[in-house]
Write a protein that holds these residues in place. Structure first.
Motif, PDB file in Angstrom:
ATOM      1  N   SER A   1      16.444  47.264  64.404  1.00  0.00           N
ATOM      2  CA  SER A   1      17.224  46.159  63.847  1.00  0.00           C
ATOM      3  C   SER A   1      18.101  45.541  64.935  1.00  0.00           C
ATOM      4  CB  SER A   1      18.085  46.648  62.689  1.00  0.00           C
ATOM      5  OG  SER A   1      18.989  47.644  63.126  1.00  0.00           O
ATOM      6  N   PRO A   2      18.385  44.252  64.826  1.00  0.00           N
ATOM      7  CA  PRO A   2      19.153  43.557  65.871  1.00  0.00           C
ATOM      8  C   PRO A   2      20.501  44.199  66.171  1.00  0.00           C
ATOM      9  CG  PRO A   2      18.135  41.958  64.410  1.00  0.00           C
ATOM     10  CD  PRO A   2      17.909  43.313  63.788  1.00  0.00           C
ATOM     11  N   HIS A   3      21.239  44.641  65.141  1.00  0.00           N
ATOM     12  CA  HIS A   3      22.560  45.212  65.402  1.00  0.00           C
ATOM     13  C   HIS A   3      22.451  46.517  66.174  1.00  0.00           C
ATOM     14  CE1 HIS A   3      21.886  48.043  62.042  1.00  0.00           C
ATOM     15  NE2 HIS A   3      22.854  48.744  62.593  1.00  0.00           N
ATOM     16  N   LEU A   4      21.407  47.307  65.889  1.00  0.00           N
ATOM     17  CA  LEU A   4      21.221  48.563  66.611  1.00  0.00           C
ATOM     18  C   LEU A   4      20.734  48.299  68.035  1.00  0.00           C
ATOM     19  CD1 LEU A   4      21.277  51.648  66.613  1.00  0.00           C
ATOM     20  CD2 LEU A   4      18.937  51.616  65.710  1.00  0.00           C
ATOM     21  N   ARG A   5      19.887  47.319  68.199  1.00  0.00           N
ATOM     22  CA  ARG A   5      19.410  46.949  69.538  1.00  0.00           C
ATOM     23  C   ARG A   5      20.585  46.529  70.427  1.00  0.00           C
ATOM     24  NH1 ARG A   5      15.510  48.265  72.427  1.00  0.00           N
ATOM     25  NH2 ARG A   5      13.881  47.596  70.987  1.00  0.00           N
ATOM     26  N   GLU A   6      21.535  45.800  69.846  1.00  0.00           N
ATOM     27  CA  GLU A   6      22.704  45.369  70.609  1.00  0.00           C
ATOM     28  C   GLU A   6      23.617  46.544  70.926  1.00  0.00           C
ATOM     29  OE1 GLU A   6      26.455  42.238  70.198  1.00  0.00           O
ATOM     30  OE2 GLU A   6      24.761  42.109  68.815  1.00  0.00           O
ATOM     31  N   LEU A   7      23.779  47.449  69.948  1.00  0.00           N
ATOM     32  CA  LEU A   7      24.681  48.584  70.109  1.00  0.00           C
ATOM     33  C   LEU A   7      24.106  49.642  71.049  1.00  0.00           C
ATOM     34  CD1 LEU A   7      27.372  49.777  69.005  1.00  0.00           C
ATOM     35  CD2 LEU A   7      25.998  50.910  67.246  1.00  0.00           C
ATOM     36  N   ARG A   8      22.804  49.904  70.947  1.00  0.00           N
ATOM     37  CA  ARG A   8      22.143  50.962  71.724  1.00  0.00           C
ATOM     38  C   ARG A   8      20.904  50.398  72.425  1.00  0.00           C
ATOM     39  NH1 ARG A   8      26.649  53.604  71.597  1.00  0.00           N
ATOM     40  NH2 ARG A   8      27.118  54.711  69.657  1.00  0.00           N
ATOM     41  N   PRO A   9      21.104  49.588  73.453  1.00  0.00           N
ATOM     42  CA  PRO A   9      19.968  48.939  74.117  1.00  0.00           C
ATOM     43  C   PRO A   9      19.016  49.908  74.816  1.00  0.00           C
ATOM     44  CG  PRO A   9      22.008  48.596  75.349  1.00  0.00           C
ATOM     45  CD  PRO A   9      22.397  49.200  74.034  1.00  0.00           C
ATOM     46  N   PHE A  10      19.435  51.161  74.989  1.00  0.00           N
ATOM     47  CA  PHE A  10      18.581  52.142  75.672  1.00  0.00           C
ATOM     48  C   PHE A  10      17.475  52.690  74.779  1.00  0.00           C
ATOM     49  CE2 PHE A  10      22.444  54.292  74.114  1.00  0.00           C
ATOM     50  CZ  PHE A  10      21.896  55.225  73.241  1.00  0.00           C
ATOM     51  N   LEU A  11      17.535  52.464  73.475  1.00  0.00           N
ATOM     52  CA  LEU A  11      16.511  53.013  72.581  1.00  0.00           C
ATOM     53  C   LEU A  11      15.164  52.348  72.834  1.00  0.00           C
ATOM     54  CD1 LEU A  11      18.500  53.273  69.226  1.00  0.00           C
ATOM     55  CD2 LEU A  11      17.813  55.151  70.732  1.00  0.00           C
ATOM     56  N   GLY A  12      14.106  53.162  72.805  1.00  0.00           N
ATOM     57  CA  GLY A  12      12.788  52.615  73.077  1.00  0.00           C
ATOM     58  C   GLY A  12      11.667  53.460  72.503  1.00  0.00           C
ATOM     59  N   LYS A  13      10.497  53.253  73.032  1.00  0.00           N
ATOM     60  CA  LYS A  13       9.278  53.905  72.545  1.00  0.00           C
ATOM     61  C   LYS A  13       9.441  55.426  72.531  1.00  0.00           C
ATOM     62  CE  LYS A  13       4.288  53.944  73.374  1.00  0.00           C
ATOM     63  NZ  LYS A  13       3.188  53.370  74.201  1.00  0.00           N
ATOM     64  N   GLY A  14       9.126  56.038  71.403  1.00  0.00           N
ATOM     65  CA  GLY A  14       9.188  57.487  71.260  1.00  0.00           C
ATOM     66  C   GLY A  14      10.490  58.010  70.700  1.00  0.00           C
ATOM     67  N   ASP A  15      11.570  57.219  70.768  1.00  0.00           N
ATOM     68  CA  ASP A  15      12.861  57.677  70.262  1.00  0.00           C
ATOM     69  C   ASP A  15      12.861  57.655  68.732  1.00  0.00           C
ATOM     70  OD1 ASP A  15      13.793  57.936  72.855  1.00  0.00           O
ATOM     71  OD2 ASP A  15      14.678  55.923  72.888  1.00  0.00           O
ATOM     72  N   PHE A  16      13.334  58.735  68.123  1.00  0.00           N
ATOM     73  CA  PHE A  16      13.420  58.868  66.669  1.00  0.00           C
ATOM     74  C   PHE A  16      12.077  58.591  65.987  1.00  0.00           C
ATOM     75  CE2 PHE A  16      17.787  57.894  68.002  1.00  0.00           C
ATOM     76  CZ  PHE A  16      18.488  58.910  67.388  1.00  0.00           C
ATOM     77  N   ALA A  17      10.982  58.873  66.685  1.00  0.00           N
ATOM     78  CA  ALA A  17       9.655  58.623  66.121  1.00  0.00           C
ATOM     79  C   ALA A  17       9.320  59.667  65.064  1.00  0.00           C
ATOM     80  CB  ALA A  17       8.600  58.650  67.229  1.00  0.00           C
ATOM     81  N   PRO A  18       8.616  59.286  63.996  1.00  0.00           N
ATOM     82  CA  PRO A  18       8.265  60.237  62.943  1.00  0.00           C
ATOM     83  C   PRO A  18       7.536  61.457  63.504  1.00  0.00           C
ATOM     84  CG  PRO A  18       7.733  58.002  62.264  1.00  0.00           C
ATOM     85  CD  PRO A  18       8.120  57.933  63.715  1.00  0.00           C
TER      86      PRO A  18
END
Length: 200
Positions: free
Chosen positions: A76-93
């Protein structure tokens, strides 16, 4: 608290996951750390162990970033702004990062969540009803986010709610304290020690 009541009671662990808390998790890699949050697993472990011993439930909410094409997660945009380091594989099911931390595992019930509230677009209300759970004891992160949002949604669904004031944490202590104070009208507020004493 009687044995019958404990059978209807769950310790609700909000987002106590490796990607938030483990030294090799996404937040640690991104430099988003908090001593108050890091202290939670040791403080909550005796509570979880006592709940299991006395016949209560352990319910874990698992913040999840759902992968889209090529595994890139929807963020979500607000999370992308808050935590820009999140990417592929993070919190993945099903990933290590999405999983409940070892100190508090296993959970009796785990529910994926995609927003602050674990009730939003999830199966949480359905499984709690099937399990006969009527009392939710809140712990986890962050106090003003996932904890507060899920608590308020539990309240409007007529669950009895308790918050472990030192079993929750935020990235800012004043924010944590303000959030705890705001919950007093809709939840019992206990310390972990007081809650454990009530279970003996």
């Amino acid at each position: 608290m009687s044995a019958i009541e404990l059978g209807q009671t769950a310790l609700l662990l909000v987002d106590m996951q490796n990607d938030f808390l483990h030294p090799e998790g996404a937040y640690a890699r991104g430099g988003a750390k908090s001593d108050a949050i890091a202290a939670l697993p040791a403080r909550l472990k005796p509570v979880a162990e006592m709940m299991r011993e006395k016949g209560g439930w352990i319910v874990s909410t698992q913040f999840t970033l759902v992968p889209g094409k090529n595994g890139a997660p929807f963020i979500s945009p607000h999370l992308r702004e808050l935590r820009p380091f999140l990417g592929k594989g993070d919190f993945a099911p099903g990933s290590f990062g999405q999983a409940l931390i070892d100190d508090l595992a296993p959970a009796d019930i785990s529910v994926e969540k995609v927003a602050y509230s674990a009730f939003y677009m999830s199966r949480l209300e359905w499984v709690l009803g099937r399990a006969g759970i009527k009392h939710l004891v809140f712990a986890g992160i962050v106090t003003n986010g996932g904890v507060a949002s899920t608590l308020r949604d539990a309240h409007v669904r007529d669950f009895h709610t308790t918050v472990l004031s030192d079993g929750c944490a935020a990235f800012d202590q004043s924010v944590h304290e303000t959030a705890i104070a705001s919950m007093k009208g809709i939840a019992e507020i206990n310390s972990c020690a007081d809650f454990l004493a009530n279970l003996d």
